[in-house]
Design an enzyme around this catalytic site. Structure first.
Site, PDB file in Angstrom:
ATOM      1  NE  ARG A  30      20.521 -35.638 -74.672  1.00 49.51           N
ATOM      2  CZ  ARG A  30      21.233 -34.515 -74.865  1.00 49.51           C
ATOM      3  NH1 ARG A  30      22.360 -34.541 -75.572  1.00 49.51           N
ATOM      4  NH2 ARG A  30      20.838 -33.376 -74.336  1.00 49.51           N
ATOM      5  CG  HIS A  61      27.739 -35.303 -73.864  1.00 48.29           C
ATOM      6  ND1 HIS A  61      26.572 -35.876 -73.428  1.00 48.29           N
ATOM      7  CD2 HIS A  61      27.351 -34.202 -74.560  1.00 48.29           C
ATOM      8  CE1 HIS A  61      25.529 -35.159 -73.827  1.00 48.29           C
ATOM      9  NE2 HIS A  61      25.990 -34.129 -74.517  1.00 48.29           N
TER      10      HIS A  61
HETATM   11  C1  GLV Z   1      24.175 -31.249 -74.885  1.00 46.05           C
HETATM   12  O1  GLV Z   1      24.136 -32.406 -75.150  1.00 46.05           O
HETATM   13  C2  GLV Z   1      23.039 -30.368 -74.967  1.00 46.05           C
HETATM   14  O2  GLV Z   1      21.919 -30.884 -75.094  1.00 46.05           O
HETATM   15  O3  GLV Z   1      23.205 -29.145 -74.912  1.00 46.05           O
END
Ligand code: GLV
Length: 304
Positions: free
Chosen positions: A219, A267
Protein backbone atom coordinates in the site's frame (compact mmCIF):
# COMPACT_ATOMS: atom_id res chain seq x y z
CA UNK A 1 -39.61 -4.25 -6.61
CA UNK A 2 -39.32 -7.82 -5.33
CA UNK A 3 -35.91 -8.80 -4.05
CA UNK A 4 -35.67 -12.22 -2.36
CA UNK A 5 -34.35 -12.21 1.21
CA UNK A 6 -30.72 -13.37 1.20
CA UNK A 7 -29.83 -11.45 -1.97
CA UNK A 8 -26.14 -10.61 -2.50
CA UNK A 9 -25.20 -7.03 -3.34
CA UNK A 10 -22.08 -6.41 -5.41
CA UNK A 11 -20.45 -3.18 -4.23
CA UNK A 12 -17.49 -3.10 -6.55
CA UNK A 13 -15.63 -0.18 -8.04
CA UNK A 14 -15.37 -1.85 -11.46
CA UNK A 15 -15.18 -0.42 -14.95
CA UNK A 16 -17.31 -1.87 -17.77
CA UNK A 17 -14.65 -4.41 -18.75
CA UNK A 18 -14.37 -5.65 -15.16
CA UNK A 19 -18.16 -5.96 -14.74
CA UNK A 20 -18.29 -7.97 -17.97
CA UNK A 21 -15.70 -10.33 -16.51
CA UNK A 22 -16.99 -10.56 -12.94
CA UNK A 23 -20.77 -10.83 -13.39
CA UNK A 24 -20.64 -14.12 -15.35
CA UNK A 25 -17.84 -15.51 -13.13
CA UNK A 26 -19.87 -14.87 -9.95
CA UNK A 27 -23.15 -16.02 -11.51
CA UNK A 28 -21.50 -19.30 -12.58
CA UNK A 29 -19.90 -19.91 -9.18
CA UNK A 30 -23.08 -18.97 -7.24
CA UNK A 31 -25.88 -20.57 -9.27
CA UNK A 32 -28.48 -20.63 -6.49
CA UNK A 33 -27.99 -16.99 -5.42
CA UNK A 34 -29.60 -13.72 -6.46
CA UNK A 35 -26.96 -11.11 -7.28
CA UNK A 36 -27.64 -7.40 -7.70
CA UNK A 37 -25.30 -4.52 -8.41
CA UNK A 38 -25.21 -2.04 -5.52
CA UNK A 39 -24.93 0.82 -8.01
CA UNK A 40 -28.20 -0.30 -9.62
CA UNK A 41 -30.64 1.08 -7.04
CA UNK A 42 -33.48 -1.11 -8.31
CA UNK A 43 -33.55 -3.55 -5.39
CA UNK A 44 -34.87 -3.67 -1.84
CA UNK A 45 -31.96 -2.87 0.54
CA UNK A 46 -33.75 -4.75 3.35
CA UNK A 47 -33.31 -8.02 1.46
CA UNK A 48 -29.53 -7.79 1.21
CA UNK A 49 -27.78 -10.24 3.52
CA UNK A 50 -24.32 -10.46 1.96
CA UNK A 51 -22.13 -7.90 0.20
CA UNK A 52 -19.34 -8.85 -2.16
CA UNK A 53 -17.09 -5.81 -2.33
CA UNK A 54 -14.08 -4.57 -4.28
CA UNK A 55 -12.66 -1.32 -2.97
CA UNK A 56 -16.11 0.23 -2.39
CA UNK A 57 -16.46 3.93 -1.61
CA UNK A 58 -16.83 4.65 2.13
CA UNK A 59 -20.46 4.45 3.21
CA UNK A 60 -21.47 2.18 0.31
CA UNK A 61 -22.82 -0.52 2.64
CA UNK A 62 -24.80 1.64 5.04
CA UNK A 63 -27.99 1.33 3.07
CA UNK A 64 -28.19 -2.38 3.96
CA UNK A 65 -29.62 -2.67 7.48
CA UNK A 66 -29.74 -6.49 7.45
CA UNK A 67 -26.23 -7.12 6.16
CA UNK A 68 -24.63 -10.16 7.86
CA UNK A 69 -21.46 -10.82 5.88
CA UNK A 70 -18.98 -8.86 3.77
CA UNK A 71 -16.73 -10.76 1.36
CA UNK A 72 -13.89 -8.70 -0.09
CA UNK A 73 -12.53 -9.46 -3.54
CA UNK A 74 -9.39 -7.59 -2.53
CA UNK A 75 -6.71 -9.10 -0.34
CA UNK A 76 -6.09 -5.82 1.49
CA UNK A 77 -9.02 -4.63 3.62
CA UNK A 78 -7.54 -1.41 5.03
CA UNK A 79 -10.11 0.79 3.30
CA UNK A 80 -13.02 -1.31 4.60
CA UNK A 81 -11.66 -1.14 8.14
CA UNK A 82 -11.29 2.62 7.85
CA UNK A 83 -14.98 2.99 6.92
CA UNK A 84 -16.77 4.01 10.15
CA UNK A 85 -20.18 3.13 8.68
CA UNK A 86 -19.39 -0.62 8.71
CA UNK A 87 -20.52 -2.01 12.09
CA UNK A 88 -17.69 -3.36 14.26
CA UNK A 89 -19.29 -6.78 14.71
CA UNK A 90 -20.02 -7.41 11.01
CA UNK A 91 -17.81 -10.26 9.75
CA UNK A 92 -15.49 -9.29 6.88
CA UNK A 93 -13.68 -11.96 4.90
CA UNK A 94 -10.64 -11.02 2.84
CA UNK A 95 -9.66 -12.64 -0.43
CA UNK A 96 -6.95 -15.26 -0.11
CA UNK A 97 -6.39 -16.92 -3.46
CA UNK A 98 -3.42 -18.98 -4.72
CA UNK A 99 -3.90 -17.35 -8.14
CA UNK A 100 -3.31 -13.91 -6.60
CA UNK A 101 -0.31 -15.17 -4.64
CA UNK A 102 1.16 -16.50 -7.89
CA UNK A 103 0.56 -13.15 -9.64
CA UNK A 104 2.25 -11.30 -6.78
CA UNK A 105 5.22 -13.66 -6.97
CA UNK A 106 5.52 -12.99 -10.72
CA UNK A 107 5.66 -9.24 -10.13
CA UNK A 108 8.20 -9.61 -7.33
CA UNK A 109 10.36 -11.89 -9.52
CA UNK A 110 10.23 -9.41 -12.39
CA UNK A 111 11.21 -6.54 -10.09
CA UNK A 112 14.07 -8.48 -8.48
CA UNK A 113 15.43 -9.76 -11.81
CA UNK A 114 15.19 -6.25 -13.28
CA UNK A 115 17.00 -4.63 -10.34
CA UNK A 116 19.59 -7.37 -9.89
CA UNK A 117 20.53 -7.60 -13.56
CA UNK A 118 20.10 -3.87 -14.29
CA UNK A 119 17.50 -4.27 -17.04
CA UNK A 120 15.96 -0.93 -16.02
CA UNK A 121 19.36 0.67 -16.65
CA UNK A 122 19.62 -0.99 -20.08
CA UNK A 123 16.11 0.29 -20.97
CA UNK A 124 17.27 3.82 -20.17
CA UNK A 125 20.49 3.30 -22.10
CA UNK A 126 18.48 2.18 -25.15
CA UNK A 127 16.47 5.43 -24.99
CA UNK A 128 19.81 7.28 -24.94
CA UNK A 129 21.35 5.13 -27.72
CA UNK A 130 24.06 3.98 -25.32
CA UNK A 131 25.81 0.58 -25.69
CA UNK A 132 27.31 -0.02 -22.25
CA UNK A 133 27.51 -3.45 -20.56
CA UNK A 134 27.76 -3.54 -16.74
CA UNK A 135 29.25 -6.27 -14.50
CA UNK A 136 26.96 -9.23 -13.81
CA UNK A 137 26.35 -10.59 -10.29
CA UNK A 138 25.12 -14.03 -9.32
CA UNK A 139 21.65 -14.38 -7.76
CA UNK A 140 23.20 -16.23 -4.82
CA UNK A 141 25.02 -13.00 -3.91
CA UNK A 142 21.87 -10.86 -3.84
CA UNK A 143 20.08 -10.49 -0.50
CA UNK A 144 16.33 -9.91 -0.52
CA UNK A 145 14.30 -8.81 2.51
CA UNK A 146 10.58 -9.56 2.41
CA UNK A 147 8.40 -7.55 4.81
CA UNK A 148 5.27 -9.58 5.52
CA UNK A 149 5.19 -13.34 5.83
CA UNK A 150 1.56 -14.05 5.01
CA UNK A 151 0.41 -16.05 1.98
CA UNK A 152 1.93 -13.58 -0.47
CA UNK A 153 5.23 -13.15 1.37
CA UNK A 154 5.50 -16.93 1.48
CA UNK A 155 4.84 -17.38 -2.22
CA UNK A 156 7.32 -14.63 -3.12
CA UNK A 157 10.02 -16.07 -0.84
CA UNK A 158 9.63 -19.59 -2.26
CA UNK A 159 9.95 -18.43 -5.88
CA UNK A 160 12.95 -16.22 -5.14
CA UNK A 161 14.76 -18.98 -3.26
CA UNK A 162 14.15 -21.30 -6.21
CA UNK A 163 16.19 -18.83 -8.30
CA UNK A 164 19.00 -18.90 -5.69
CA UNK A 165 18.38 -15.47 -4.15
CA UNK A 166 19.19 -15.14 -0.44
CA UNK A 167 15.84 -14.36 1.10
CA UNK A 168 15.16 -13.16 4.64
CA UNK A 169 11.57 -12.68 5.72
CA UNK A 170 10.26 -10.38 8.41
CA UNK A 171 7.02 -10.59 10.33
CA UNK A 172 5.54 -8.33 13.02
CA UNK A 173 7.16 -8.69 16.42
CA UNK A 174 10.57 -9.79 15.10
CA UNK A 175 13.62 -7.49 15.10
CA UNK A 176 13.66 -5.53 11.85
CA UNK A 177 17.21 -4.13 11.96
CA UNK A 178 19.09 -7.26 10.81
CA UNK A 179 16.69 -7.77 7.88
CA UNK A 180 17.13 -4.16 6.75
CA UNK A 181 20.91 -4.21 7.13
CA UNK A 182 21.02 -7.40 5.05
CA UNK A 183 18.71 -6.38 2.18
CA UNK A 184 20.06 -5.35 -1.21
CA UNK A 185 16.42 -5.33 -2.31
CA UNK A 186 13.57 -4.79 0.17
CA UNK A 187 10.10 -5.97 -0.89
CA UNK A 188 7.07 -4.69 1.03
CA UNK A 189 4.08 -7.05 1.25
CA UNK A 190 2.72 -5.97 4.64
CA UNK A 191 -0.95 -5.32 5.35
CA UNK A 192 -1.68 -1.65 6.01
CA UNK A 193 -2.55 -1.25 9.70
CA UNK A 194 -2.07 1.53 12.24
CA UNK A 195 1.25 -0.19 13.12
CA UNK A 196 2.59 -0.31 9.58
CA UNK A 197 1.34 3.04 8.21
CA UNK A 198 4.39 5.21 7.46
CA UNK A 199 6.78 2.38 8.44
CA UNK A 200 8.98 3.00 5.41
CA UNK A 201 10.39 6.36 6.46
CA UNK A 202 13.81 8.00 6.61
CA UNK A 203 14.83 6.03 9.72
CA UNK A 204 14.01 2.69 8.07
CA UNK A 205 15.55 3.58 4.70
CA UNK A 206 18.80 4.65 6.39
CA UNK A 207 19.20 1.11 7.74
CA UNK A 208 19.31 -0.37 4.24
CA UNK A 209 22.77 -0.74 2.72
CA UNK A 210 23.86 2.12 0.46
CA UNK A 211 22.69 1.38 -3.10
CA UNK A 212 19.75 -0.82 -2.03
CA UNK A 213 16.40 -0.84 -3.84
CA UNK A 214 12.81 -0.78 -2.60
CA UNK A 215 9.88 -2.67 -4.16
CA UNK A 216 6.50 -1.62 -2.72
CA UNK A 217 3.69 -3.96 -3.76
CA UNK A 218 1.49 -3.45 -0.68
CA UNK A 219 0.00 0.00 0.00
CA UNK A 220 1.19 3.53 -0.73
CA UNK A 221 0.57 4.64 2.84
CA UNK A 222 3.34 2.36 4.11
CA UNK A 223 5.79 4.85 2.61
CA UNK A 224 6.61 8.42 3.62
CA UNK A 225 6.99 9.78 0.09
CA UNK A 226 9.23 12.75 0.93
CA UNK A 227 11.62 10.42 2.80
CA UNK A 228 11.76 7.96 -0.10
CA UNK A 229 12.35 10.75 -2.63
CA UNK A 230 15.12 12.20 -0.43
CA UNK A 231 16.82 8.77 -0.21
CA UNK A 232 16.61 8.38 -4.00
CA UNK A 233 17.83 11.94 -4.63
CA UNK A 234 20.88 11.59 -2.41
CA UNK A 235 21.73 8.20 -3.94
CA UNK A 236 21.39 6.17 -0.72
CA UNK A 237 18.71 4.19 -2.54
CA UNK A 238 19.46 3.11 -6.08
CA UNK A 239 15.88 2.59 -7.32
CA UNK A 240 12.26 2.12 -6.24
CA UNK A 241 9.62 0.01 -7.96
CA UNK A 242 6.23 1.30 -6.80
CA UNK A 243 2.88 -0.31 -7.60
CA UNK A 244 0.82 1.52 -4.97
CA UNK A 245 0.46 5.15 -3.91
CA UNK A 246 -1.15 7.38 -1.29
CA UNK A 247 -3.49 8.63 -3.99
CA UNK A 248 -4.50 6.43 -6.92
CA UNK A 249 -4.35 7.08 -9.79
CA UNK A 250 -1.00 8.73 -9.03
CA UNK A 251 -1.71 12.45 -9.56
CA UNK A 252 -0.49 14.15 -12.72
CA UNK A 253 2.77 15.98 -12.00
CA UNK A 254 3.74 13.79 -9.03
CA UNK A 255 7.54 13.48 -8.86
CA UNK A 256 7.37 9.69 -9.02
CA UNK A 257 6.11 9.87 -12.62
CA UNK A 258 9.35 11.33 -13.95
CA UNK A 259 11.97 10.45 -11.33
CA UNK A 260 14.79 8.57 -13.14
CA UNK A 261 15.16 6.18 -10.18
CA UNK A 262 11.47 5.25 -9.91
CA UNK A 263 9.46 2.67 -11.83
CA UNK A 264 5.69 3.27 -11.58
CA UNK A 265 3.08 0.55 -12.03
CA UNK A 266 -0.68 1.31 -11.92
CA UNK A 267 -1.58 -0.98 -8.96
CA UNK A 268 -1.41 -4.19 -10.97
CA UNK A 269 1.02 -6.36 -8.99
CA UNK A 270 -1.68 -8.94 -8.19
CA UNK A 271 -5.11 -8.31 -9.63
CA UNK A 272 -7.88 -10.59 -8.39
CA UNK A 273 -8.48 -13.47 -10.84
CA UNK A 274 -12.24 -13.51 -11.48
CA UNK A 275 -12.72 -17.24 -12.15
CA UNK A 276 -10.63 -18.45 -9.25
CA UNK A 277 -11.83 -15.79 -6.78
CA UNK A 278 -15.50 -16.43 -7.62
CA UNK A 279 -15.03 -20.10 -6.71
CA UNK A 280 -13.41 -19.09 -3.41
CA UNK A 281 -16.32 -16.72 -2.69
CA UNK A 282 -18.75 -19.61 -3.35
CA UNK A 283 -16.86 -21.89 -0.93
CA UNK A 284 -16.81 -19.21 1.78
CA UNK A 285 -20.49 -18.49 1.33
CA UNK A 286 -21.43 -22.16 1.47
CA UNK A 287 -19.40 -22.56 4.70
CA UNK A 288 -21.06 -19.48 6.19
CA UNK A 289 -24.56 -20.63 5.26
CA UNK A 290 -24.03 -23.95 7.04
CA UNK A 291 -22.60 -22.17 10.09
CA UNK A 292 -18.99 -23.38 9.67
CA UNK A 293 -16.12 -21.08 10.79
CA UNK A 294 -15.10 -18.51 8.20
CA UNK A 295 -11.64 -18.92 6.68
CA UNK A 296 -9.70 -15.64 6.51
CA UNK A 297 -12.13 -13.62 8.55
CA UNK A 298 -10.57 -10.23 9.21
CA UNK A 299 -9.26 -9.72 12.74
CA UNK A 300 -10.18 -6.10 13.43
CA UNK A 301 -7.75 -5.88 16.31
CA UNK A 302 -4.83 -6.93 14.13
CA UNK A 303 -6.17 -4.80 11.26
CA UNK A 304 -6.11 -7.45 8.50
C1 GLV B 1 -5.07 -5.22 -4.03
O1 GLV B 1 -4.33 -4.34 -3.73
C2 GLV B 1 -5.71 -6.09 -3.07
O2 GLV B 1 -5.67 -5.75 -1.88
O3 GLV B 1 -6.26 -7.12 -3.45
Amino acid sequence: MSTPVGTIALACRFDAREWAEWLPALATALPGETLVRADDQNHDPEAIEVAIVANPPAGALQRYPRLRLVQSLWAGVDRLLADPTIPAGLPIVRMVDPAMNAAMAETALWAVLTLHRGFHTYARQQRDGLWQPHPQRRASGVRIGVLGQGQMGDAVGRRLRALDYRVMGWRRGEPLGPVLAGSDILINLLPLTPDTRGLIDAALLRQLPCGAALVNLARGAHVVDEDLLAALDDGHLHHAVLDVFHQEPLPVGHRYWTHPAVTVLPHVAAQTDAGSAARIVAQNLAAWRRGAPLAHRVDRQAGY
